[in-house]
Design a protein around this motif. Structure first.
Motif, PDB file in Angstrom:
ATOM      1  N   ILE A 112      93.242  14.519 -30.690  1.00  0.00           N
ATOM      2  CA  ILE A 112      92.874  15.757 -29.999  1.00  0.00           C
ATOM      3  C   ILE A 112      91.711  16.428 -30.712  1.00  0.00           C
ATOM      4  O   ILE A 112      90.762  16.903 -30.083  1.00  0.00           O
ATOM      5  CB  ILE A 112      94.084  16.710 -29.923  1.00  0.00           C
ATOM      6  CG1 ILE A 112      95.138  16.157 -28.965  1.00  0.00           C
ATOM      7  CG2 ILE A 112      93.649  18.099 -29.462  1.00  0.00           C
ATOM      8  CD1 ILE A 112      96.452  16.904 -29.009  1.00  0.00           C
ATOM      9  N   ASN A 113      91.771  16.474 -32.026  1.00  0.00           N
ATOM     10  CA  ASN A 113      90.694  17.107 -32.787  1.00  0.00           C
ATOM     11  C   ASN A 113      89.369  16.375 -32.608  1.00  0.00           C
ATOM     12  O   ASN A 113      88.330  16.995 -32.355  1.00  0.00           O
ATOM     13  CB  ASN A 113      91.061  17.188 -34.266  1.00  0.00           C
ATOM     14  CG  ASN A 113      92.020  18.310 -34.570  1.00  0.00           C
ATOM     15  OD1 ASN A 113      92.132  19.270 -33.825  1.00  0.00           O
ATOM     16  ND2 ASN A 113      92.729  18.205 -35.674  1.00  0.00           N
ATOM     17  N   VAL A 114      89.386  15.050 -32.743  1.00  0.00           N
ATOM     18  CA  VAL A 114      88.138  14.286 -32.657  1.00  0.00           C
ATOM     19  C   VAL A 114      87.576  14.297 -31.238  1.00  0.00           C
ATOM     20  O   VAL A 114      86.388  14.561 -31.022  1.00  0.00           O
ATOM     21  CB  VAL A 114      88.349  12.829 -33.116  1.00  0.00           C
ATOM     22  CG1 VAL A 114      87.067  12.005 -32.891  1.00  0.00           C
ATOM     23  CG2 VAL A 114      88.733  12.777 -34.582  1.00  0.00           C
ATOM     24  N   ASN A 115      88.431  13.994 -30.267  1.00  0.00           N
ATOM     25  CA  ASN A 115      87.964  13.740 -28.911  1.00  0.00           C
ATOM     26  C   ASN A 115      87.846  14.987 -28.039  1.00  0.00           C
ATOM     27  O   ASN A 115      87.202  14.936 -26.989  1.00  0.00           O
ATOM     28  CB  ASN A 115      88.892  12.737 -28.221  1.00  0.00           C
ATOM     29  CG  ASN A 115      88.989  11.423 -28.974  1.00  0.00           C
ATOM     30  OD1 ASN A 115      88.025  10.984 -29.597  1.00  0.00           O
ATOM     31  ND2 ASN A 115      90.152  10.802 -28.944  1.00  0.00           N
ATOM     32  N   VAL A 116      88.477  16.096 -28.468  1.00  0.00           N
ATOM     33  CA  VAL A 116      88.454  17.304 -27.642  1.00  0.00           C
ATOM     34  C   VAL A 116      87.967  18.522 -28.427  1.00  0.00           C
ATOM     35  O   VAL A 116      86.924  19.104 -28.126  1.00  0.00           O
ATOM     36  CB  VAL A 116      89.848  17.591 -27.029  1.00  0.00           C
ATOM     37  CG1 VAL A 116      89.822  18.884 -26.232  1.00  0.00           C
ATOM     38  CG2 VAL A 116      90.291  16.433 -26.149  1.00  0.00           C
ATOM     39  N   ILE A 117      88.702  18.922 -29.476  1.00  0.00           N
ATOM     40  CA  ILE A 117      88.429  20.216 -30.111  1.00  0.00           C
ATOM     41  C   ILE A 117      87.104  20.217 -30.872  1.00  0.00           C
ATOM     42  O   ILE A 117      86.257  21.094 -30.680  1.00  0.00           O
ATOM     43  CB  ILE A 117      89.596  20.624 -31.026  1.00  0.00           C
ATOM     44  CG1 ILE A 117      90.863  20.838 -30.185  1.00  0.00           C
ATOM     45  CG2 ILE A 117      89.255  21.904 -31.796  1.00  0.00           C
ATOM     46  CD1 ILE A 117      92.107  21.144 -30.979  1.00  0.00           C
ATOM     47  N   THR A 118      86.908  19.240 -31.760  1.00  0.00           N
ATOM     48  CA  THR A 118      85.653  19.192 -32.509  1.00  0.00           C
ATOM     49  C   THR A 118      84.474  18.964 -31.571  1.00  0.00           C
ATOM     50  O   THR A 118      83.403  19.564 -31.731  1.00  0.00           O
ATOM     51  CB  THR A 118      85.706  18.100 -33.587  1.00  0.00           C
ATOM     52  OG1 THR A 118      86.800  18.373 -34.476  1.00  0.00           O
ATOM     53  CG2 THR A 118      84.424  18.054 -34.392  1.00  0.00           C
ATOM     54  N   PHE A 119      84.676  18.092 -30.589  1.00  0.00           N
ATOM     55  CA  PHE A 119      83.630  17.878 -29.573  1.00  0.00           C
ATOM     56  C   PHE A 119      83.246  19.192 -28.907  1.00  0.00           C
ATOM     57  O   PHE A 119      82.058  19.531 -28.812  1.00  0.00           O
ATOM     58  CB  PHE A 119      84.111  16.880 -28.525  1.00  0.00           C
ATOM     59  CG  PHE A 119      83.376  16.992 -27.218  1.00  0.00           C
ATOM     60  CD1 PHE A 119      82.049  16.582 -27.113  1.00  0.00           C
ATOM     61  CD2 PHE A 119      83.991  17.539 -26.100  1.00  0.00           C
ATOM     62  CE1 PHE A 119      81.355  16.713 -25.918  1.00  0.00           C
ATOM     63  CE2 PHE A 119      83.309  17.676 -24.901  1.00  0.00           C
ATOM     64  CZ  PHE A 119      81.988  17.259 -24.807  1.00  0.00           C
TER      65      PHE A 119
END
Length: 263
Positions: A112-119
Motif C-alpha cells: 500500500i505504501n509503495v504502490n499507493v501512498i508514497t506514489f
C-alpha cells in the motif's frame, strides 16, 4: 527534444536503480535534464549517476529512500526543494505473490505504501510545483495487471489500477495547461527481475518474444507525451487488450491472468 528547455533543469525518477527507471534516467539526461535518482540501493545509484553524468554532461543527485516507508518522501522533498524541478516519473513498485489472506499483513502495508501512498504523495507534491509554475511533465508507470486484475498478486494489480486511473484523470485536468501528464501501461518488459524469474524452455521463449526492452517502453512514453493521457506500450500489448475486451468476458480475462500464478 530538449527537455531541459521545455520543462526545467531537473527531473526526478522514483525507482531509478535499474530496468525502466534506469531507462527514464538516461532519457531525460539525453534531453539535457539533470537527474534526481531515488531508490534503496544507494551504491548502484551512485554508479549509474556517474555513468550518466559522464555520458551526457548533466548533474545528478542520489537520494536513498525506501518507498515502503511513507515518511521517506519528507527527505526527498527537502532535498529537491531548491531545485528547478520540471519532470517526475514514478516507476517504483512492490508485489508479493499468494492469496490475499495468506499474505502477511506487513507485506500488505508495504505494498500500500509503495504502490499507493508514497506514489500519491509524490504525484501531489510535484504536480503542485508544476501547476504553480505552469511548466513540467509527469509520466507514471502502470501495468496490464491494472487493466485485467491480477489474482494471486491482487493488491499489486489494484495498486497499478490506482496509478493508471489517477494519472489518466489528472492528465485530463492538466490538458489546458503547460504541464504534460501521461501514464504508460507496461506488459512484459525485459528487466533484471524478469530475467531472474524467467521460466525455461518454450514458456520462457514465448515470454521473451513478446517482451519489450525498457528503452522501447520509455521511448514510446515520450513519443506520446503531450499527445495522449494514457498509452499501452507495444503493439502486441495493445492488440491483446483490444482482443480481450472485445471477445472475452471480464471473468475470462481475470481467470486467464490468474492462471499464470495458480498452484
Amino acid at each position: 527534444m530538449n527537455l531541459r528547455e521545455k520543462y526545467g533543469q531537473w527531473g526526478i525518477i522514483l525507482g531509478a536503480t535499474e530496468g525502466v527507471g534506469k531507462a527514464f534516467c538516461e532519457k531525460i539526461a539525453s534531453g539535457g535534464m539533470n537527474v534526481v535518482m531515488v531508490g534503496r540501493r544507494e551504491e548502484m545509484l551512485k554508479e549509474l549517476g556517474k555513468e550518466i553524468s559522464d555520458k551526457y554532461g548533466v548533474e545528478h543527485l542520489v537520494i536513498k529512500a525506501d518507498f515502503a516507508d511513507s515518511r521517506s518522501v519528507d527527505k526527498i522533498f527537502e532535498q529537491t526543494r531548491e531545485l528547478d524541478m520540471g519532470f517526475m516519473s514514478y516507476v517504483a513498485c512492490f508485489h508479493t505473490f499468494g492469496k490475499l489472506q495468506d499474505t502477511p499483513w506487513e507485506k500488505h502495508e508495504q505494498m500500500i505504501n509503495v504502490n499507493v501512498i508514497t506514489f500519491l504523495k509524490c504525484f501531489y507534491h510535484y504536480m503542485g510545483i508544476f501547476s504553480k509554475q505552469d511548466r513540467g511533465a509527469v509520466i507514471n508507470v502502470a501495468s496490464l495487471t491494472g487493466i485485467s486484475s491480477s489474482p494471486y498478486n491482487a493488491q499489486y494489480g489494484a495498486g497499478k489500477s490506482y496509478i493508471l486511473k489517477l494519472t489518466e484523470a489528472v492528465a485530463c485536468e492538466a490538458a489546458k495547461t503547460n504541464v504534460d501528464v501521461e501514464v504508460i501501461t507496461l506488459g512484459t518488459t525485459i528487466t533484471p527481475s524478469l530475467l531472474k524469474n524467467l521460466p525455461g524452455g518454450p514458456a520462457g521463449e514465448a515470454v521473451m518474444k513478446s517482451a519489450l526492452t525498457p528503452e522501447e517502453c520509455v521511448n514510446e512514453a515520450f513519443e506520446n507525451l503531450g499527445k495522449t493521457f494514457s498509452v499501452i506500450a507495444g503493439e502486441h500489448n495493445k492488440k491483446n487488450v483490444q482482443d480481450w475486451k472485445a471477445n472475452h468476458t471480464a471473468d475470462e480475462y481475470i481467470t486467464y491472468m490468474g492462471s499464470f500464478y495458480e498452484k
